[in-house]
Design a protein around this motif. Structure first.
Motif, PDB file in Angstrom:
ATOM      1  N   SER A  27       0.863  -1.313   0.034  1.00 28.91           N
ATOM      2  CA  SER A  27       0.051  -0.188  -0.055  1.00 28.91           C
ATOM      3  C   SER A  27       0.637   1.075   0.015  1.00 28.91           C
ATOM      4  O   SER A  27       1.845   1.219   0.351  1.00 28.91           O
ATOM      5  N   SER A  70      -0.765   7.240  -4.517  1.00 29.05           N
ATOM      6  CA  SER A  70      -0.357   6.963  -6.234  1.00 29.05           C
ATOM      7  C   SER A  70       0.543   7.616  -6.857  1.00 29.05           C
ATOM      8  O   SER A  70       0.778   8.430  -6.074  1.00 29.05           O
ATOM      9  N   VAL A 102     -11.759   4.952  -4.037  1.00 31.51           N
ATOM     10  CA  VAL A 102     -10.785   5.998  -4.179  1.00 31.51           C
ATOM     11  C   VAL A 102      -9.933   6.825  -5.497  1.00 31.51           C
ATOM     12  O   VAL A 102     -10.838   6.282  -6.156  1.00 31.51           O
ATOM     13  N   ASP A 143      -5.413   1.064  -1.673  1.00 31.15           N
ATOM     14  CA  ASP A 143      -5.050   1.502  -0.860  1.00 31.15           C
ATOM     15  C   ASP A 143      -4.973   1.530   0.459  1.00 31.15           C
ATOM     16  O   ASP A 143      -5.220   0.108   0.990  1.00 31.15           O
ATOM     17  N   ARG A 153      -5.012  12.890  -6.187  1.00 34.65           N
ATOM     18  CA  ARG A 153      -4.383  11.903  -5.940  1.00 34.65           C
ATOM     19  C   ARG A 153      -3.464  12.834  -4.582  1.00 34.65           C
ATOM     20  O   ARG A 153      -3.183  11.991  -4.146  1.00 34.65           O
ATOM     21  N   GLU A 161      -2.668   9.611   3.570  1.00 31.70           N
ATOM     22  CA  GLU A 161      -2.551   8.079   3.472  1.00 31.70           C
ATOM     23  C   GLU A 161      -0.927   7.730   4.055  1.00 31.70           C
ATOM     24  O   GLU A 161      -0.469   7.200   4.637  1.00 31.70           O
TER      25      GLU A 161
END
Ligand SMILES: Nc1ncnc2c1ncn2[C@@H]1O[C@H](COP(=O)(O)OP(=O)(O)OP(=O)(O)O)[C@@H](O)[C@H]1O
Ligand SMILES: Nc1nc2c(ncn2[C@@H]2O[C@H](COP(=O)(O)O)[C@@H](O)[C@H]2O)c(=O)[nH]1
Length: 394
Positions: free
Chosen positions: A142, A145, A208, A235, A280, A287
């Protein structure tokens, strides 16, 4: 008894028995699972295609019920035996089949089946194929991006093609120029994917960057069935769902050396519009925060220099000093049409009779169910076979 079952019970040529049965010539067998339910399992023809049909006699009301059946059905063979393992599942052993396809579980009261019964308000059963041995733990990769997950996974699959298999996700996003359906993704419609999610076919799914992505149970199972270790590129939301699922995996988070470098890589890749890149990058901030969670990820790798990061990935997978030998057993046992079945605790003894003796020198073997794992809506793994006291596969 209530109304006769709808399938071809007239074709039945053997005994109907609720014991360990030996319905080796018949098309149908009955199994008492609890004191008030009898399951009738029949191998019938539907529009000239052989199929397994299930009916339930509710003895408290004396009524036949046709359950909704989940899971991939086994392809019927005329001879099969069935044995109730507990209140939750029935083991069906197909005759004239080898051990890679002869053990099937009909789940009648497992957690998954109970969940579906509550959701649908009707009787439910589910098939789960029995698989000999255990699959190695899947690897979940994971990261934001553009960090290089796909690049690292491609390198691993190229160097170790027989060891790793990619879990092909479903997505509602449009394919890129170089992407192939069924290879990079299963490209699909949102409504179809939502229905499949609702039917319990997905291990995880997430929205996502504005599209729906998900890992089907089948995607992970087909890799393991091929004797390979499964790699998932998903993700952080997906990683969290897998962590909470029954799938035991290794979780690796890939970090960029800096946010600027991440942005640069996304732009150089040139597969997204400016608007999509901005989206992203916004999501990447969250993230990267979540990636630091030790409760979620077992390992964090910084992908600065690609070769160094790849070497570190191999190191943590135990691959840096040569090839690991696959643990897949090649030995396959054949269950003939005529066989008998008996049970000793968690072991099912299958007696193949004389004809099998001539074929393979295996007269009887024990199927050990003490370490089984998984189950519907996926495979039931961890079955072991022992021949005359010798373990021949694990
Ligand atoms: N260590 C690296 N140094 C420089 N460029 C890299 C490095 N690793 C990957 N790249 C490049 O960065 C771009 C993004 O990589 P990749 O497509 O593998 O990212 P990803 O994490 O899989 O992205 P996504 O999640 O969007 O699928 C590619 O053009 C790739 O060649
Ligand atoms: N939760 C899931 N995330 C997934 C899955 N397959 C891919 N992904 C993640 O989506 C983004 C974007 O991918 P892209 O191919 O459009 O660039 C990336 O972070 C992937 O890891 C999935 O099945 N489930």
């Amino acid at each position: 008894m209530g109304e006769a079952p709808a399938f071809f019970i007239d074709n039945f040529q053997g005994n109907i028995s609720n014991e360990l049965n030996l319905n080796s010539k018949g098309y149908v067998t009955t199994i008492d699972v609890s004191c008030n339910k009898t399951y009738v399992i029949g191998a019938t023809e539907k529009e000239s295609t052989p199929t397994f049909e299930i009916q339930i006699l509710d003895k408290s009301t004396n009524k036949w019920v046709i359950p909704i059946v989940f899971g991939t059905k086994p392809k019927p063979s005329k001879g099969f035996s069935a044995i109730s393992l507990d209140e939750d599942r029935i083991l069906v052993i197909k005759g004239n089949s080898s051990s890679d396809d002869c053990f099937w579980f009909l789940e009648v009261n497992t957690a998954f089946v109970r969940e579906q019964k509550t959701r649908l308000g009707t009787e439910v059963a589910s098939w789960s194929k029995g698989v000999i041995g255990e699959a190695e733990k899947p690897i979940v990769i994971s990261g934001p991006s553009g960090v290089g997950k796909g690049t690292l996974i491609s390198k691993l699959m190229e160097e170790f093609p027989s060891m790793f298999g990619f879990s092909v996700s479903h997505t509602t996003r449009a394919p890129r120029n170089n992407e192939q359906n069924g290879v990079n993704y299963h490209f699909t419609e949102r409504s179809i994917m939502e229905k499949d999610i609702n039917d319990g076919k997905f291990l995880e799914f997430a929205d996502v960057h504005g599209n729906l992505y998900g890992t089907s149970i089948e995607a992970v199972d087909v890799v393991a069935d091929g004797g390979k270790r499964c790699i998932l590129d998903i993700d952080v939301q997906g990683a969290r769902s897998v962590r909470a699922s029954s799938l035991e995996a290794i979780f690796i988070f890939i970090c960029p050396p800096s946010f600027e470098e991440l942005e640069k890589r996304l732009r150089i890749r040139g597969t997204e519009t400016e608007e999509q890149i901005q989206k992203r990058l916004r999501n990447a901030k969250a993230e990267l925060e979540q990636g630091k969670s030790p409760a979620l990820f077992d390992h964090i790798l910084v992908n600065d220099n690609l070769d160094t990061c790849y070497e570190n990935l191999k190191k943590l997978l135990g691959l840096s000093d040569g090839i690991k030998i696959s643990q897949k057993s090649e030995l396959v046992v054949h269950v003939p049409l005529e066989h008998t079945v008996s049970r000793i605790d968690q072991k099912i003894v299958i007696n193949c009779g004389g004809s099998e003796l001539e074929k393979s020198a295996i007269n009887s073997f024990a199927l050990d169910l003490s370490s089984i794992k998984g189950g519907a809506p996926g495979r039931t793994r961890g079955l072991n076979i022992y021949v005359m006291g010798t373990k021949i596969s694990s």
